[in-house]
Design a protein around this motif. Structure first.
Motif, mmCIF file in Angstrom:
data_model
loop_
_atom_site.group_PDB
_atom_site.id
_atom_site.type_symbol
_atom_site.label_atom_id
_atom_site.label_comp_id
_atom_site.label_asym_id
_atom_site.label_seq_id
_atom_site.Cartn_x
_atom_site.Cartn_y
_atom_site.Cartn_z
ATOM 1 N N ALA A 75 11.995 12.826 19.458
ATOM 2 C CA ALA A 75 11.526 12.477 20.796
ATOM 3 C C ALA A 75 10.029 12.685 20.946
ATOM 4 C CB ALA A 75 12.257 13.329 21.836
ATOM 5 N N LYS A 76 9.450 11.915 21.839
ATOM 6 C CA LYS A 76 8.079 12.132 22.301
ATOM 7 C C LYS A 76 8.133 12.016 23.818
ATOM 8 C CE LYS A 76 3.296 11.059 21.540
ATOM 9 N NZ LYS A 76 2.335 10.297 20.741
ATOM 10 N N TYR A 77 7.448 12.891 24.498
ATOM 11 C CA TYR A 77 7.561 12.911 25.956
ATOM 12 C C TYR A 77 6.228 13.225 26.605
ATOM 13 C CZ TYR A 77 8.509 17.577 24.197
ATOM 14 O OH TYR A 77 8.450 18.745 23.478
ATOM 15 N N GLY A 78 6.210 13.144 27.923
ATOM 16 C CA GLY A 78 4.971 13.357 28.672
ATOM 17 C C GLY A 78 4.060 12.137 28.623
ATOM 18 N N MET A 79 4.622 10.980 28.281
ATOM 19 C CA MET A 79 3.808 9.771 28.139
ATOM 20 C C MET A 79 3.581 9.110 29.501
ATOM 21 S SD MET A 79 5.180 8.199 24.548
ATOM 22 C CE MET A 79 6.925 8.353 24.905
ATOM 23 N N GLU A 84 1.273 4.294 24.618
ATOM 24 C CA GLU A 84 1.769 5.563 24.065
ATOM 25 C C GLU A 84 3.204 5.409 23.566
ATOM 26 O OE1 GLU A 84 0.290 9.515 26.078
ATOM 27 O OE2 GLU A 84 0.677 8.022 27.640
ATOM 28 N N GLY A 85 4.008 4.648 24.303
ATOM 29 C CA GLY A 85 5.393 4.417 23.899
ATOM 30 C C GLY A 85 5.489 3.623 22.612
ATOM 31 N N VAL A 86 4.654 2.594 22.479
ATOM 32 C CA VAL A 86 4.632 1.781 21.256
ATOM 33 C C VAL A 86 4.236 2.658 20.072
ATOM 34 C CG1 VAL A 86 3.424 -0.128 20.099
ATOM 35 C CG2 VAL A 86 4.248 -0.403 22.458
ATOM 36 N N THR A 87 3.221 3.497 20.256
ATOM 37 C CA THR A 87 2.792 4.414 19.191
ATOM 38 C C THR A 87 3.919 5.357 18.800
ATOM 39 O OG1 THR A 87 0.499 4.300 19.916
ATOM 40 C CG2 THR A 87 1.109 6.218 18.603
ATOM 41 N N ALA A 88 4.653 5.877 19.786
ATOM 42 C CA ALA A 88 5.764 6.794 19.502
ATOM 43 C C ALA A 88 6.838 6.114 18.659
ATOM 44 C CB ALA A 88 6.355 7.322 20.805
ATOM 45 N N ILE A 89 7.155 4.857 18.968
ATOM 46 C CA ILE A 89 8.129 4.118 18.162
ATOM 47 C C ILE A 89 7.614 3.966 16.735
ATOM 48 C CG2 ILE A 89 9.170 1.826 17.802
ATOM 49 C CD1 ILE A 89 9.584 1.732 20.856
ATOM 50 N N ASN A 90 6.343 3.633 16.600
ATOM 51 C CA ASN A 90 5.755 3.486 15.265
ATOM 52 C C ASN A 90 5.772 4.799 14.488
ATOM 53 O OD1 ASN A 90 5.308 0.731 15.500
ATOM 54 N ND2 ASN A 90 3.329 1.019 16.474
ATOM 55 N N GLU A 91 5.809 5.925 15.204
ATOM 56 C CA GLU A 91 5.897 7.253 14.568
ATOM 57 C C GLU A 91 7.352 7.648 14.286
ATOM 58 O OE1 GLU A 91 3.884 9.674 17.469
ATOM 59 O OE2 GLU A 91 1.895 9.065 16.775
ATOM 60 N N GLY A 92 8.298 6.764 14.624
ATOM 61 C CA GLY A 92 9.705 7.027 14.328
ATOM 62 C C GLY A 92 10.486 7.713 15.431
ATOM 63 N N CYS A 93 9.921 7.798 16.642
ATOM 64 C CA CYS A 93 10.645 8.423 17.755
ATOM 65 C C CYS A 93 11.686 7.449 18.306
ATOM 66 C CB CYS A 93 9.672 8.824 18.865
ATOM 67 S SG CYS A 93 8.498 10.079 18.334
ATOM 68 N N LEU A 94 12.850 8.000 18.657
ATOM 69 C CA LEU A 94 13.934 7.184 19.199
ATOM 70 C C LEU A 94 14.236 7.514 20.654
ATOM 71 C CD1 LEU A 94 16.347 7.197 16.137
ATOM 72 C CD2 LEU A 94 14.640 5.487 16.770
#
Length: 121
Positions: A75-79, A84-94
């Motif tokens: 997870a990535k949060y606080g976006m 930021e969401g696109v970057t998180a997906i590219n980092e493998g966050c689901l």
């Protein structure tokens, strides 16, 4: 792998605009109904076998952190932005946690980024 299934959990029971964006990009959206829906995000993702989860609350974290702790979803949060969401997906966050951002563009761009990363057209 087929259609991307996205679960949306919003603290205030919203998420319909993001769902419309998910579907515009060819994904399937499940909006968890009711208040505090963000806290059920991980449970619904697990039950439905979802590819991606989006959580909305004031801080942008509670539902995403709960899904991560309970089920181990990255997870990535606080976006606060679509990029930021696109970057998180590219980092493998689901599981993606945002402040309140019920925008069609968000759902559409996240599904497009997911498809690009995981080779679905």
């Amino acid at each position: 792998m087929g259609q991307v299934l996205v679960v949306i959990g919003d603290r205030l029971g919203k998420g319909q605009k993001v769902a419309a964006g998910v579907e515009a990009a060819g994904g399937k959206a499940i909006v968890v109904p009711g208040m505090a829906a963000d806290m059920k995000l991980g449970d619904v993702m697990k039950a439905e076998g979802a590819s991606l989860g989006i959580s909305f609350c004031g801080s942008g974290g509670a539902g995403a952190i709960t899904a991560q702790n309970k089920y181990g979803y990255k997870a990535k949060y606080g976006m606060r932005s679509v990029d930021e969401g696109v970057t998180a997906i590219n980092e493998g966050c689901l599981v993606l946690g945002f402040g309140f951002m019920d925008k069609e563009e968000l759902g559409q761009r996240l599904v497009e980024a997911f498809n690009k990363k995981y080779g679905q057209a």
